[in-house]
Design a protein around this motif. Structure first.
Motif, PDB file in Angstrom:
ATOM      1  N   TYR A 958       0.815  -1.214   0.000  1.00 11.81           N
ATOM      2  CA  TYR A 958       0.000   0.000   0.000  1.00 11.81           C
ATOM      3  C   TYR A 958       0.851   1.267   0.000  1.00 11.81           C
ATOM      4  O   TYR A 958       1.738   1.401   0.864  1.00 11.81           O
ATOM      5  CB  TYR A 958      -0.864   0.035   1.255  1.00 11.81           C
ATOM      6  CG  TYR A 958      -2.136  -0.777   1.161  1.00 11.81           C
ATOM      7  CD1 TYR A 958      -3.317  -0.199   0.697  1.00 11.81           C
ATOM      8  CD2 TYR A 958      -2.159  -2.109   1.562  1.00 11.81           C
ATOM      9  CE1 TYR A 958      -4.481  -0.946   0.619  1.00 11.81           C
ATOM     10  CE2 TYR A 958      -3.321  -2.854   1.490  1.00 11.81           C
ATOM     11  CZ  TYR A 958      -4.485  -2.275   1.012  1.00 11.81           C
ATOM     12  OH  TYR A 958      -5.633  -3.002   0.931  1.00 11.81           O
ATOM     13  N   TYR A 972       0.563  -5.389   3.052  1.00  9.61           N
ATOM     14  CA  TYR A 972      -0.425  -6.173   3.802  1.00  9.61           C
ATOM     15  C   TYR A 972      -0.958  -7.286   2.919  1.00  9.61           C
ATOM     16  O   TYR A 972      -0.931  -7.182   1.688  1.00  9.61           O
ATOM     17  CB  TYR A 972      -1.607  -5.292   4.239  1.00  9.61           C
ATOM     18  CG  TYR A 972      -1.227  -4.251   5.257  1.00  9.61           C
ATOM     19  CD1 TYR A 972      -0.854  -4.630   6.556  1.00  9.61           C
ATOM     20  CD2 TYR A 972      -1.225  -2.900   4.941  1.00  9.61           C
ATOM     21  CE1 TYR A 972      -0.491  -3.671   7.485  1.00  9.61           C
ATOM     22  CE2 TYR A 972      -0.868  -1.941   5.853  1.00  9.61           C
ATOM     23  CZ  TYR A 972      -0.495  -2.329   7.140  1.00  9.61           C
ATOM     24  OH  TYR A 972      -0.119  -1.393   8.068  1.00  9.61           O
ATOM     25  N   LYS A 978     -10.526  -3.676   4.677  1.00  6.32           N
ATOM     26  CA  LYS A 978     -10.337  -2.229   4.708  1.00  6.32           C
ATOM     27  C   LYS A 978     -10.158  -1.724   6.127  1.00  6.32           C
ATOM     28  O   LYS A 978      -9.263  -0.940   6.427  1.00  6.32           O
ATOM     29  CB  LYS A 978     -11.609  -1.562   4.148  1.00  6.32           C
ATOM     30  CG  LYS A 978     -11.444  -0.951   2.778  1.00  6.32           C
ATOM     31  CD  LYS A 978     -12.764  -0.449   2.264  1.00  6.32           C
ATOM     32  CE  LYS A 978     -13.048   0.975   2.753  1.00  6.32           C
ATOM     33  NZ  LYS A 978     -14.125   1.621   1.967  1.00  6.32           N
ATOM     34  N   VAL A 981      -6.879  -2.795   7.616  1.00  2.07           N
ATOM     35  CA  VAL A 981      -5.766  -2.025   7.049  1.00  2.07           C
ATOM     36  C   VAL A 981      -5.696  -0.677   7.747  1.00  2.07           C
ATOM     37  O   VAL A 981      -4.633  -0.233   8.184  1.00  2.07           O
ATOM     38  CB  VAL A 981      -5.932  -1.837   5.523  1.00  2.07           C
ATOM     39  CG1 VAL A 981      -4.926  -0.835   4.985  1.00  2.07           C
ATOM     40  CG2 VAL A 981      -5.779  -3.172   4.805  1.00  2.07           C
ATOM     41  N   GLU A 984      -4.263  -1.089  11.239  1.00  2.00           N
ATOM     42  CA  GLU A 984      -2.830  -1.401  11.184  1.00  2.00           C
ATOM     43  C   GLU A 984      -2.013  -0.159  10.833  1.00  2.00           C
ATOM     44  O   GLU A 984      -1.000   0.113  11.456  1.00  2.00           O
ATOM     45  CB  GLU A 984      -2.574  -2.490  10.124  1.00  2.00           C
ATOM     46  CG  GLU A 984      -3.163  -3.845  10.475  1.00  2.00           C
ATOM     47  CD  GLU A 984      -2.289  -4.623  11.456  1.00  2.00           C
ATOM     48  OE1 GLU A 984      -1.090  -4.293  11.551  1.00  2.00           O
ATOM     49  OE2 GLU A 984      -2.824  -5.533  12.127  1.00  2.00           O
ATOM     50  N   HIS A1007      -9.358  -0.468  -1.052  1.00  2.00           N
ATOM     51  CA  HIS A1007      -8.838  -1.813  -0.874  1.00  2.00           C
ATOM     52  C   HIS A1007      -7.861  -2.207  -1.975  1.00  2.00           C
ATOM     53  O   HIS A1007      -8.170  -2.091  -3.160  1.00  2.00           O
ATOM     54  CB  HIS A1007     -10.010  -2.820  -0.823  1.00  2.00           C
ATOM     55  CG  HIS A1007      -9.593  -4.135  -0.265  1.00  2.00           C
ATOM     56  ND1 HIS A1007      -9.816  -5.321  -0.904  1.00  2.00           N
ATOM     57  CD2 HIS A1007      -8.937  -4.440   0.882  1.00  2.00           C
ATOM     58  CE1 HIS A1007      -9.325  -6.309  -0.172  1.00  2.00           C
ATOM     59  NE2 HIS A1007      -8.795  -5.796   0.930  1.00  2.00           N
TER      60      HIS A1007
END
Length: 1015
Positions: A958, A972, A978, A981, A984, A1007
């Motif tokens: 990402y 990831y 979503k 993420v 995180e 995403h």
RNA sequence: GCGGAUGUGGCGUAAUGGCAGCCGCGCCAGACUUAGGAUCUGGUGCCGUAAGGCGUGGGGGUUCGAGUCCCUUCAUCCGCACCA
């Protein structure tokens, strides 16, 4: 080092290199390309069958005119693209028709014949042979068994046949299609022409008894008004130098497109085709075509539909001096009937038939003078000073149909005789042309539309269709659009006129007073034109002693001895225009050798029409309009099942040539390469730069021998620099063009010591002296200017593909031309990037080889190798279907770079890769395919299918951005949601660093794409 | 005047609204070489030593986010052009 030593060194080092290449067994494109070209020809690999269970696909190139200059690098651009597409479609399981031929009638061969006495057929055949040789070397997959040549009697037999069908047809506006002339004659015999609604110029009506009483000549004359191919007196573009008439699109800025000779308007009896009957259909059917918007728009402009009203103005009683003046009205055409109350005068074209009858004795002298002036003013002059306002008052008046006031009648050449009724109602306040005219002659202007914005009528007219009507009686207060509606209703109700549609499109003049074209299959019996019978076709082009008009000004065919129909009737002496043969050729490819019909019904029903047509945009309003017209006509007669020739059209960009201003000297043409007394065509003399002082000396012929020598040396100096930098060969080429990438730096001392005056140069180009584009580059050096323009023999900037094929190979040329940029974009030719493509081909070869040995493993491929392959499969298929060939080449490079890095030699990858390459680089692909053990040609292999599974990665890296700016990356698992993420990412140390303790306002997670944190 | 298209590094160009500059040329450095128009490795948008900043003709707007969509403007190319 002396030049001789240098030359010897060059030769020996080159020999070494060649030897080394042989030892190393580099890819030998010369041998491989020759081998496969011979194989394809011998095995008729590209022969197309008409019977196939496969779906059909017709890929067509606009066929070339075989010019004496040979193929230039611009020609193959479109051919390569269409060839890639055709090969791709074959790999995809289609039965592909991909033919080629020659548009082989035309002016240059005839011009050459006039100069040399050489029969145009010979020149044309030689040129075709040269074209064929050049085309073959590029490895196109044409089915040559279907070749057509428009100048071949077996071909033009059918062009003449179609002409006869046009002659024997009329256009029925009720059924909205062309019908056989017999149906019309039957109607005439039964009921006259009263209830016929046809595309026709005739306004008189006659009854059946009238018709039956007509003489044969009268009937013929009447029918000519209805026939789709007809003889009439028309105003034509006459080009005295070329000795022929030209179509509107063959005339550019008042001079002929070919040759640049002046063109004048002239009334002549001419064959024409009634394309105007199809104007509406040619316009509306455009919408459904998958053609570029610019071409469709150009055609719309050319057809020029405009909806308006015809309106009659009664001529004032006192102005009618002539008792035999039957028509007491002037009819005008206007798209703005709402402005009727703003009319302050009426203008007639100088050629208008009422001019003479209306003019008052007091004005007669002025009017006569003006008409003479207008007549002698050539088209070119008229175009050159459009802004110049000319006109004269007739002395007569019409009566305004609503106010009853008298309105003066003027004559002005801003009104065209050929459009509408040749008369306009002038509303100076709301039409800029009328405004200029009124302003110039001091005629009053009536404002009748109140603009919604501030408007200074003392300055300019208000032409917008917006605002409220004022000073307009019953229209007052209405918006323009409502006013138009209302006034048309009133005009029609009172019988003053009616709604009418006008087209800008003119009927197509079909006769050329030339030799090298299809004879028009017509003879004259007692002055009545008749077509020869179909079983006598082809009407062969007769032999003549000279290709020039006769002393009495008749076309060259009048020179043919004993050339009479049935030994007694004179044939038509003009021939068909260049566009005749090309207006139906796509049909002939479907069944190229049929001698019973132009193409069998079976073949036409199978192939239908062109699926993909590729060619230049310069044919937008010429060829592409005519081919659509003929297709619709043949469709109307039920001869073909489609009404459009091509479903999809792609216009390849022009590859321009770079014409430099520095060329070998004209003096040397005169002294060395031109024979004494030879008249040189000024348009064929290349541009020459000379100093101003020299120009003056040349002009009064006072140049000294010394100066001539000095001048020659100067030019020698230029050519030597050119030689060094672009490897042009001095002595072999008569005329030098300078490569654009290497501007010539002329040493300032050299210039000063010689005859050239600083800054003052003249250039001799297209027969005229002009100021040259020399400039100082800051170091007191001069640089030659260059111009990017159309690649053409007459501009001395033609680059042939032969050299590249010879030095780098056909595959390299193909890939390079595609790599240049988007197909549709025009670009100047330059070979600066070709080494990248050349290297790529060698790199591709090495992928399959270890040294000189083929090196292929049957081991299963690794996942990264398969990923590279499958993403390339996907990309290439997409690119071809989007006609994005340039990006394909770059994908191939990426693919080969990656596989080289993996040291991949797996059959599982390299075999499909060869198929992917085959449309683009067929020779090397065929060779590799063969070396891999395949015995059949790669042409009919199966295009590999992309397996998406190999493209999916388990994780995604990402980009993490803050306020839209990417700051770092975080990987990831792709399955991570979503929400997870987001969680995180917010916990990352780096995130905290960029947040600087602040709370994020918003977090956007797309995403498997991006994370954006708004602070 | 009307219509169509195009504006991104030194150049040709690439980017389904989601990391601007992929691929190639050119250029810089290096390796192997008697040699290089061969091959290989690394670098190369701009400014800055760096951190960082600025960047898709200009100006506005929509959006979490614009080379991409909208408005406006400029430049270049092409087509048509007193078409009423």
């Amino acid at each position: 080092m002396t030049s001789i030593n240098r030359a010897m060194f060059f030769v020996s080092s080159r020999t070494n290199k060649i030897q080394k290449r042989i030892v190393k067994m580099e890819y030998d494109f010369r041998e491989v390309e020759k081998k496969w070209q011979a194989y394809w020809a011998a095995n008729k690999t590209y022969k197309t069958e008409d019977n196939s269970s496969k779906p059909k696909y017709f890929v067509l190139d606009m066929f070339p005119y075989p010019s004496g200059a040979g193929l230039h690098v611009g020609h193959p651009l479109g051919y390569i693209a269409s060839d890639i597409f055709a090969r791709y479609k074959r790999l995809k399981g289609f039965n592909v028709l991909h033919p080629m031929g020659y548009d082989s009638f035309g002016l240059p061969a005839e011009q050459y014949a006039i100069q040399t006495g050489q029969h145009p057929r010979i020149t044309t055949e030689n040129n075709i042979a040269r074209y064929r040789e050049q085309l073959d070397k590029i490895g196109f997959s044409f089915d040559w068994d279907r070749e057509v040549r428009t100048s071949d009697p077996q071909y033009y037999k059918w062009t003449q046949w179609i002409f006869i069908q046009l002659f024997n047809s009329w256009y029925n506006k009720k059924s909205n299609k062309a019908e056989k002339i017999e149906t019309l004659i039957a109607e005439f015999e039964k009921a006259g022409n009263g209830s016929i609604n046809a595309a026709c110029e005739l306004t008189e009506t006659f009854s059946s008894s009238d018709w039956n009483a007509f003489s044969e000549k009268d009937r013929s004359d009447v029918l000519l008004n209805y026939r789709l191919a007809f003889l009439s007196n028309t105003m034509v573009n006459w080009c005295p130098q070329l000795g022929t008439v030209l179509a509107n699109e063959e005339v550019k800025e008042g001079v002929s497109e070919r040759g640049g000779y002046p063109v004048e308007r002239k009334l002549m009896k001419q064959w024409s085709l009634r394309i105007t009957a199809y104007a509406d259909r040619l316009l509306t059917d455009l919408d459904a075509l998958d053609w570029t918007e610019s071409i469709k728009e150009a055609q719309r402009n050319w057809i020029g539909k405009s909806e308006g009203t015809s309106l009659k103005f009664k001529i004032q009683e006192s102005s009618i001096k002539n008792q035999d003046l039957t028509d007491t009205c002037i009819e005008v055409f206007t798209t703005r009937p709402d402005t009727i109350f703003g009319v302050s005068f009426v203008t007639l074209a100088p050629e208008h038939e009422l001019v003479e009858k209306l003019t008052t004795p007091e004005q007669k002298k002025a009017v006569d003078e003006y008409i003479t002036f207008a007549k002698n003013r050539s088209e070119r002059e008229r175009m050159a000073d459009v802004k110049k306002i000319t006109g004269v008052f007739t002395g007569a008046y019409v009566i305004h149909p609503f106010t009853g006031k008298q309105v003066p009648i003027w004559i002005g050449d801003y009104v065209l005789a050929g459009y509408g009724t040749g008369a306009v109602m002038a509303v100076p306040a709301h039409d800029s042309r009328d405004y200029a005219f009124a302003d110039y002659f001091g005629i009053n202007k009536l404002v009748i539309i109140q603009p919604s914005v501030d408007w200074d009528f003392a300055d300019k007219s208000y032409d917008e269709k917006e605002g409220k009507l004022i000073n307009s009686d019953f229209l007052n207060g209405l918006e323009v659009k409502a006013a138009i509606k209302k006034i048309i209703a009133v005009i029609e109700e009172r019988g003053l006129g009616k709604g009418k549609t006008n087209f800008r499109l003119r009927d197509a003049i079909f006769g050329r007073q030339r030799y090298w074209g299809e004879p028009i299959p017509v003879y004259y019996e007692n002055g009545i034109p008749k077509v020869v019978s179909e079983n006598e076709l082809p009407l062969l082009l007769p032999e003549v002693d000279k290709y020039l008009p006769t002393e009495t000004g008749e076309p060259p065919l009048a020179r043919a001895k004993d050339w009479k129909y049935k030994g007694e009737f004179e044939y038509e002496y003009s021939t068909m225009p260049g566009w005749a043969g090309s207006s139906w050729y796509f049909l002939r490819y479907m069944d190229a050798h049929n001698d019973k019909t132009f193409a069998s019904k079976k073949a036409i029903d199978y192939w239908q029409n062109v699926d993909l047509y590729i060619g230049g945009a310069e044919h937008a309003t010429g060829h592409l309009l005519y081919i659509r017209f003929w297709t619709k006509f043949l469709n109307d007669l039920g001869l073909i099942p489609v009404a459009e020739p091509a479903k999809k059209l792609i216009n390849q960009g022009m590859i321009q040539g770079v014409s430099s201003f520095a060329y070998k000297l004209a003096l040397s043409i005169h002294s060395s390469s031109a024979t004494a007394g030879e008249e040189l065509d000024p348009h064929l003399i290349p541009p020459i730069i000379i100093s101003k002082s020299l120009h003056e000396k040349l002009w009064d012929k006072s140049i000294s021998t010394d100066e001539l020598v000095a001048l020659d040396e100067f030019l020698l100096n230029i050519t030597q620099i050119v030689k060094k930098q672009s490897s042009g060969k001095l002595g072999e080429v008569k005329y030098f063009s300078v490569s654009p990438s290497y501007p010539i730096h002329v040493d300032v001392n050299f210039v000063q010591n010689n005859i050239l005056d600083k800054d003052e140069f003249k250039i001799f180009k297209n027969g005229e002296f002009k100021d040259a584009l020399f400039y100082d580059n800051g170091n007191e050096n001069y640089i030659c200017g260059s111009e990017v323009e159309k690649m053409s023999k007459s501009k001395w900037n033609v680059v042939s593909p032969d050299k590249i094929v010879e030095e780098q190979g056909a595959d390299c040329l193909r890939l390079y031309e595609m790599f240049l940029g988007p197909l549709e974009q025009s670009k100047p030719w330059s070979t600066s990037g070709i080494s990248g493509v050349s290297n790529f081909i060698r790199k591709l070869w090495r992928l399959y080889h270890n040294g000189d040995e083929l090196n292929i493993s049957n081991e299963p491929a690794t996942r990264p190798e398969l990923k590279t392959l499958h993403k390339t499969i996907k990309k290439i298929a997409q690119d071809i279907e989007n006609f994005s060939f340039n990006t394909s080449v770059s994908s191939f490079m990426i693919c080969v770079n990656e596989l080289t890095e993996f040291k991949c030699n797996k059959r599982e990858v390299l075999e499909p890769l060869a198929i992917l390459m085959a449309p683009y680089a067929p020779h090397i692909a065929e060779e590799l395919w063969n070396k891999l053990g395949n015995t059949e040609s790669i042409t009919y292999a199966t295009f590999p299918i992309c397996n998406e599974d190999y493209l999916v990665e388990s994780s995604f890296n990402y980009p993490i951005s803050f306020n839209g700016k990417t700051r770092f990356f975080q990987e990831y698992d792709r399955s991570l949601s979503k929400e997870d993420v987001e969680k995180e990412v917010l916990n990352l140390d780096q995130t905290q660093k960029y947040l600087e303790g602040k709370a994020p306002k918003k977090v956007i997670v797309v995403h498997n794409k991006i994370v954006n944190i708004v602070i």
